[in-house]
Write an enzyme that holds these catalytic residues in place. Structure first.
Site, PDB file in Angstrom:
ATOM      1  N   ALA A   8    -101.264 -92.536  58.346  1.00 48.95           N
ATOM      2  CA  ALA A   8    -100.158 -92.590  57.384  1.00 48.95           C
ATOM      3  C   ALA A   8     -99.676 -91.228  56.904  1.00 48.95           C
ATOM      4  O   ALA A   8     -98.975 -91.143  55.902  1.00 48.95           O
ATOM      5  CB  ALA A   8    -100.556 -93.438  56.183  1.00 48.95           C
ATOM      6  N   TYR A  61    -100.542 -98.753  76.404  1.00 45.73           N
ATOM      7  CA  TYR A  61     -99.970 -99.052  75.092  1.00 45.73           C
ATOM      8  C   TYR A  61     -99.605-100.538  74.981  1.00 45.73           C
ATOM      9  O   TYR A  61     -99.891-101.183  73.964  1.00 45.73           O
ATOM     10  CB  TYR A  61     -98.740 -98.178  74.894  1.00 45.73           C
ATOM     11  N   ARG A  96     -97.491 -89.547  58.336  1.00 45.01           N
ATOM     12  CA  ARG A  96     -96.076 -89.427  58.705  1.00 45.01           C
ATOM     13  C   ARG A  96     -95.577 -90.779  59.239  1.00 45.01           C
ATOM     14  O   ARG A  96     -96.327 -91.733  59.369  1.00 45.01           O
ATOM     15  CB  ARG A  96     -95.894 -88.340  59.777  1.00 45.01           C
ATOM     16  N   ASP A 152    -111.458 -90.824  61.788  1.00 38.60           N
ATOM     17  CA  ASP A 152    -111.230 -91.190  63.183  1.00 38.60           C
ATOM     18  C   ASP A 152    -111.490 -92.687  63.269  1.00 38.60           C
ATOM     19  O   ASP A 152    -112.647 -93.124  63.261  1.00 38.60           O
ATOM     20  CB  ASP A 152    -112.186 -90.417  64.087  1.00 38.60           C
ATOM     21  N   VAL A 153    -110.423 -93.473  63.320  1.00 38.30           N
ATOM     22  CA  VAL A 153    -110.583 -94.920  63.252  1.00 38.30           C
ATOM     23  C   VAL A 153    -111.295 -95.491  64.474  1.00 38.30           C
ATOM     24  O   VAL A 153    -111.763 -96.629  64.434  1.00 38.30           O
ATOM     25  CB  VAL A 153    -109.227 -95.630  63.057  1.00 38.30           C
ATOM     26  N   ALA A 176    -102.769-102.625  74.651  1.00 36.19           N
ATOM     27  CA  ALA A 176    -103.354-102.478  73.319  1.00 36.19           C
ATOM     28  C   ALA A 176    -102.554-103.247  72.281  1.00 36.19           C
ATOM     29  O   ALA A 176    -103.127-103.923  71.415  1.00 36.19           O
ATOM     30  CB  ALA A 176    -103.435-101.001  72.947  1.00 36.19           C
ATOM     31  N   LYS A 177    -101.237-103.166  72.362  1.00 35.73           N
ATOM     32  CA  LYS A 177    -100.391-103.800  71.353  1.00 35.73           C
ATOM     33  C   LYS A 177    -100.375-105.325  71.491  1.00 35.73           C
ATOM     34  O   LYS A 177    -100.250-106.039  70.492  1.00 35.73           O
ATOM     35  CB  LYS A 177     -98.975-103.236  71.425  1.00 35.73           C
TER      36      LYS A 177
END
Length: 255
Positions: free
Chosen positions: A14, A155, A16, A64-65, A158-159
């Site tokens: 978060a 991507y 940006r 680092d998630v 993952a999404k």
């Protein structure tokens, strides 16, 4: 009274873009907010910019998630410093776009780890608090790319995985007063999409114009558009909605 008075919201990635726009909306509506980002200085700087109201607080946390230890430590720090946790927005993300035959193992692993593993780890760390208090709101960021997009095998996978995770969270956590939903943004004008334009060798304004022409409302989206949807889905007004993915894309995927 703000919609989130007395609530504590955590937004990952978060510093940006969509994440900061969402954190700003929560702060405007009364929440205390924890901004998580890989770079602690950026997180702290973003937190200092939030328009807090009525004595709410904001903190920036380096996290680092994709790391179990980091995700769990971040959640525990939020609970300790902000006196609780009520809302989790899993927004952190990266792109490593390439055609399948050019995509490296590292490109695949990084994107899957940040988006999908990150959402899993952060949610697992937060849900024990949500279950104990019989209340929680989880919002995951998917994408229209979940439906498939050339050069984004990692991507897109993952999404779409985020959408499956969200549905399962709705089933498992609903009995404990926890709602889990997702937003799938279309083209949003951010530093990330500007970087995509640069990578493709296209002028940013031209890239945005092309994207605007590709949807029925004939404009690009902005972080504020996603933040508005996030504020609703994380509010008590949406307490009868769970396991759903809302496409916020100007109608781009209707055709």
């Amino acid at each position: 009274m703000g919609r989130f008075d007395g609530r504590v919201a955590v937004v990952t990635g978060a510093a940006r873009g969509i994440g900061f726009g969402t954190a700003t909306r929560f702060a405007q509506e009364g929440a205390s907010v924890a901004i998580l980002d890989l770079e602690g200085a950026s997180a702290a700087e973003a937190a200092a910019k939030l328009p807090l109201v009525d004595g709410a607080k904001a903190i920036g946390i380096a996290a680092d998630v994709s790391s179990t230890e980091s995700a769990e430590a971040a959640v525990e720090r939020v609970v300790a410093e902000l006196d609780g946790i009520h809302i989790l927005v899993n927004n952190a993300g990266v792109t490593r776009d390439n055609l399948l035959f050019k995509m490296s193992d590292d490109d695949w692993d990084l994107v899957m780890n940040v988006h999908l593993r990150g959402a899993f780890l952060m949610t697992r760390a937060a849900q024990k608090h949500f279950v104990a208090q019989k209340y929680g709101k989880i919002l995951n960021l998917s994408s229209v790319s979940a439906l498939g997009n050339r050069g984004q095998a990692n991507y897109s996978a993952a999404k779409m995985g985020i959408q499956g995770l969200t549905r399962t969270l709705g089933i498992e956590l609903g009995p404990f007063g926890i709602n889990a939903n997702a937003i799938a943004p279309g083209f949003i004008a951010t530093d990330m999409t500007d970087a995509t334009a640069a990578r493709l060798g296209i002028d940013v304004d031209e890239f945005r114009k092309m994207s605007a022409e590709a949807n029925p409302v004939k404009r690009v989206g902005y972080p504020e558009d996603i933040a508005a949807a996030a504020a609703f889905l994380c509010s008590d007004e949406a307490s009868y909605i769970t396991g759903q993915t809302l496409y916020v894309d100007g109608g781009a995927k209707l055709g």
